[in-house]
Design an enzyme around this catalytic site. Structure first.
Site, PDB file in Angstrom:
ATOM      1  N   GLU A   1      -6.967   4.125  -3.763  1.00  0.00           N
ATOM      2  CA  GLU A   1      -7.961   3.033  -4.073  1.00  0.00           C
ATOM      3  C   GLU A   1      -9.412   3.620  -4.029  1.00  0.00           C
ATOM      4  O   GLU A   1     -10.326   2.919  -3.495  1.00  0.00           O
ATOM      5  CB  GLU A   1      -7.649   1.809  -3.478  1.00  0.00           C
ATOM      6  CG  GLU A   1      -6.459   1.260  -3.565  1.00  0.00           C
ATOM      7  CD  GLU A   1      -6.067   0.027  -2.991  1.00  0.00           C
ATOM      8  OE1 GLU A   1      -7.147  -0.632  -2.115  1.00  0.00           O
ATOM      9  OE2 GLU A   1      -5.013  -0.672  -2.716  1.00  0.00           O
TER      10      GLU A   1
ATOM     11  N   ASP B   1       5.349  -4.984  -7.688  1.00  0.00           N
ATOM     12  CA  ASP B   1       5.899  -6.258  -7.670  1.00  0.00           C
ATOM     13  C   ASP B   1       5.017  -7.088  -8.644  1.00  0.00           C
ATOM     14  O   ASP B   1       4.379  -6.605  -9.399  1.00  0.00           O
ATOM     15  CB  ASP B   1       5.339  -6.914  -6.083  1.00  0.00           C
ATOM     16  CG  ASP B   1       4.078  -6.766  -5.701  1.00  0.00           C
ATOM     17  OD1 ASP B   1       3.320  -6.677  -6.563  1.00  0.00           O
ATOM     18  OD2 ASP B   1       3.750  -7.066  -4.489  1.00  0.00           O
TER      19      ASP B   1
ATOM     20  N   GLU C   1       4.007   0.654  -5.737  1.00  0.00           N
ATOM     21  CA  GLU C   1       3.988  -0.635  -5.221  1.00  0.00           C
ATOM     22  C   GLU C   1       4.376  -1.721  -5.935  1.00  0.00           C
ATOM     23  O   GLU C   1       3.707  -2.795  -5.841  1.00  0.00           O
ATOM     24  CB  GLU C   1       2.587  -0.741  -4.575  1.00  0.00           C
ATOM     25  CG  GLU C   1       2.005   0.521  -3.613  1.00  0.00           C
ATOM     26  CD  GLU C   1       0.812   0.233  -2.993  1.00  0.00           C
ATOM     27  OE1 GLU C   1       0.302  -1.073  -3.085  1.00  0.00           O
ATOM     28  OE2 GLU C   1       0.385   1.048  -2.553  1.00  0.00           O
TER      29      GLU C   1
ATOM     30  N   ASN D   1      -3.668   7.600  -5.475  1.00  0.00           N
ATOM     31  CA  ASN D   1      -2.833   6.323  -5.766  1.00  0.00           C
ATOM     32  C   ASN D   1      -3.882   4.953  -5.881  1.00  0.00           C
ATOM     33  O   ASN D   1      -5.110   5.055  -5.222  1.00  0.00           O
ATOM     34  CB  ASN D   1      -1.973   6.053  -4.404  1.00  0.00           C
ATOM     35  CG  ASN D   1      -0.873   4.823  -4.555  1.00  0.00           C
ATOM     36  OD1 ASN D   1      -0.318   4.778  -5.650  1.00  0.00           O
ATOM     37  ND2 ASN D   1      -1.007   3.909  -3.586  1.00  0.00           N
TER      38      ASN D   1
ATOM     39  N   HIS E   1       1.129  -3.608  -8.961  1.00  0.00           N
ATOM     40  CA  HIS E   1       0.977  -4.955  -8.785  1.00  0.00           C
ATOM     41  C   HIS E   1       0.651  -5.937 -10.076  1.00  0.00           C
ATOM     42  O   HIS E   1      -0.468  -5.976 -10.278  1.00  0.00           O
ATOM     43  CB  HIS E   1      -0.186  -5.449  -7.741  1.00  0.00           C
ATOM     44  CG  HIS E   1       0.308  -4.624  -6.602  1.00  0.00           C
ATOM     45  ND1 HIS E   1       1.160  -4.915  -5.713  1.00  0.00           N
ATOM     46  CD2 HIS E   1      -0.319  -3.607  -5.807  1.00  0.00           C
ATOM     47  CE1 HIS E   1       1.208  -4.119  -4.620  1.00  0.00           C
ATOM     48  NE2 HIS E   1       0.321  -3.358  -4.719  1.00  0.00           N
TER      49      HIS E   1
HETATM   50  O1  9MR Z   1       1.242  -5.004   2.202  1.00  0.00           O
HETATM   51  C1  9MR Z   1       0.503  -4.848   2.975  1.00  0.00           C
HETATM   52  C2  9MR Z   1      -0.080  -5.928   3.916  1.00  0.00           C
HETATM   53  O2  9MR Z   1       0.918  -6.249   4.922  1.00  0.00           O
HETATM   54  C3  9MR Z   1      -1.686  -5.795   4.473  1.00  0.00           C
HETATM   55  O3  9MR Z   1      -1.940  -7.031   5.392  1.00  0.00           O
HETATM   56  C4  9MR Z   1      -2.612  -5.273   3.580  1.00  0.00           C
HETATM   57  C5  9MR Z   1      -3.830  -5.101   4.243  1.00  0.00           C
HETATM   58  O4  9MR Z   1      -4.747  -4.918   3.297  1.00  0.00           O
HETATM   59  O5  9MR Z   1      -1.963  -4.131   2.866  1.00  0.00           O
HETATM   60  C6  9MR Z   1      -0.927  -4.594   2.207  1.00  0.00           C
HETATM   61  O6  9MR Z   1      -0.529  -3.258   1.179  1.00  0.00           O
HETATM   62  C7  9MR Z   1      -1.330  -2.670   0.249  1.00  0.00           C
HETATM   63  C8  9MR Z   1      -1.228  -1.421   0.252  1.00  0.00           C
HETATM   64  O7  9MR Z   1      -1.213  -0.822   1.335  1.00  0.00           O
HETATM   65  C9  9MR Z   1      -2.208  -0.814  -0.738  1.00  0.00           C
HETATM   66  N1  9MR Z   1      -2.390  -1.396  -1.879  1.00  0.00           N
HETATM   67  C10 9MR Z   1      -2.244  -2.935  -2.127  1.00  0.00           C
HETATM   68  C11 9MR Z   1      -1.261  -3.398  -0.944  1.00  0.00           C
HETATM   69  C12 9MR Z   1      -1.335  -4.865  -0.945  1.00  0.00           C
HETATM   70  O8  9MR Z   1      -2.357  -5.492  -0.701  1.00  0.00           O
END
Ligand code: 9MR
Length: 356
Positions: free
Chosen positions: A169, A277, A275, A210, A246
């Protein structure tokens, strides 16, 4: 009643599905043969790794979760356990338990691993963000800390991680370079440094950039392509592009996705959907589940149709453990299995994907 519901699902699927050569029904369509029984078999047929994130607490505590994870998936990503705040909560104090558990479980079950993630603007340890904010960590030291972080983590899992999300990101929603502590203090060169260090620590790992919202033609695409071109022109070892995937069914499906993916793979990069969903505004209805199923199927079909797309990973396989409800109020049910690990229409739709 059941019949009526099935009818509604069938109609909704027919409306939502693309007329794609890759979306053959189970047992039919190109590729032929019998319908795969599970996602591992499907992955084998498609020659695409099919993965999931791993929630380390569930992995340790829930036998049914563990069983399904290990039966279905040929690739895994630690949802949080490899992030910086997890592995180095205090400066110089490393806690590898969660990350090790994911890697060991993967090795026992013949799963490849995606390392997530070396550089992000979130989930950084407090000692680091505070140190930068109060000036006790200056730019020179920050660069040293970053190098050490990458060398230590990638080095620890050398030969055990197939692909690393080196940077996550790094482009913001307007298409500008994200103003993180990295960008602000080190300038854009931190990205090339990070890839070079990661390559030094594990020369065989595939190194990825990513991001989210890269699946359709947003302002992020050109900036991200620009980063890739710049790194390639400097012979920086970048090997892959990760599309987080997402999605939400309240938004149109990003029909551009195959073209966008091709823009990157035409540059020689491997691609992965990292990722996936598909969330929905609650409550769940059969129609929404059918639309969700079509979105999942289109995403996997996009990967299966691109010879350079190596991996399709879901961000959690069960609604029992999903980040969505905690972040998007009133939304949820984003995964391919429900809270009880029962298959949703999305699971069956994935099983119906065929290679071109
Ligand atoms: O799924 C992850 C969640 O448990 C955490 O609290 C969160 C913190 O920002 O991050 C989530 O995973 C993220 C991933 O690392 C990067 N892309 C977005 C995902 C969903 O927020």
């Amino acid at each position: 009643m059941k019949r009526l519901l099935l009818g509604v699902i069938a109609i909704a699927l027919a409306l939502a599905l693309p007329t794609s050569a890759y979306a053959g029904g189970p047992g039919g369509g190109p590729g032929g043969g019998h319908a795969p029984h599970d996602l591992r078999e499907l992955a084998h047929k498609l020659r695409v790794y099919i993965g999931s994130t791993v929630d380390v607490t569930a992995l340790a505590d829930e036998a049914d979760y563990r069983k399904v994870l290990n039966r279905e998936f040929s690739h895994v990503t630690a949802e949080n356990a490899m992030k910086w705040e997890s592995v180095e909560p205090q400066r110089g104090v490393y806690t590898w338990d969660g990350a090790d558990a994911v890697v060991k479980n993967a090795q026992r079950n013949g799963q490849n691993v995606r390392g997530h993630t070396l550089i992000w603007h979130n989930q950084l340890p407090v000692w680091l963000t505070e140190g930068v904010a109060d000036g006790s960590i200056d730019a020179k030291e920050l660069r040293k800390i970053l190098r050490e972080h990458i060398m230590t983590e990638v080095g620890r899992y050398r030969g055990k991680v197939r692909a690393w999300d080196v940077v996550n990101e790094v482009v913001d929603d307007e298409g500008n370079m994200r103003q993180s502590i990295w960008m602000t203090n080190l300038g854009p060169g931190y990205i090339a440094d990070a890839f070079r260090w990661a390559h030094q620590a594990d020369p065989h790992a595939k190194l990825y950039i990513n991001d989210y919202n890269l699946e359709w033609n947003t302002a992020k695409i050109n900036t991200t392509l620009g980063i890739v071109k710049d790194l390639q022109s400097k012979r920086v070892p970048i090997h892959g592009i990760g599309f987080q995937g997402h999605l939400g069914i309240q938004y149109d499906y990003p029909g551009d996705f195959p073209n966008v993916m091709r823009q990157f793979t035409d540059r020689g990069l491997e691609a992965a959907i990292t990722e996936a969903d598909v969330r929905m505004v609650l409550p769940v209805t059969p129609e929404k589940l059918a639309t969700q199923a079509a979105y999942y199927q289109r995403m996997l079909s996009t990967c299966a149709a691109n010879p350079r797309c190596a991996e399709f990973t879901v961000w959690g396989f069960t609604d029992r453990h999903s980040w969505v409800p905690g972040v998007f109020a009133g939304e949820g049910a984003a995964c391919i299995m429900d809270e009880n690990l029962a298959h949703k229409p999305a699971y069956d739709a994935l099983l119906g994907v065929r290679r071109a």
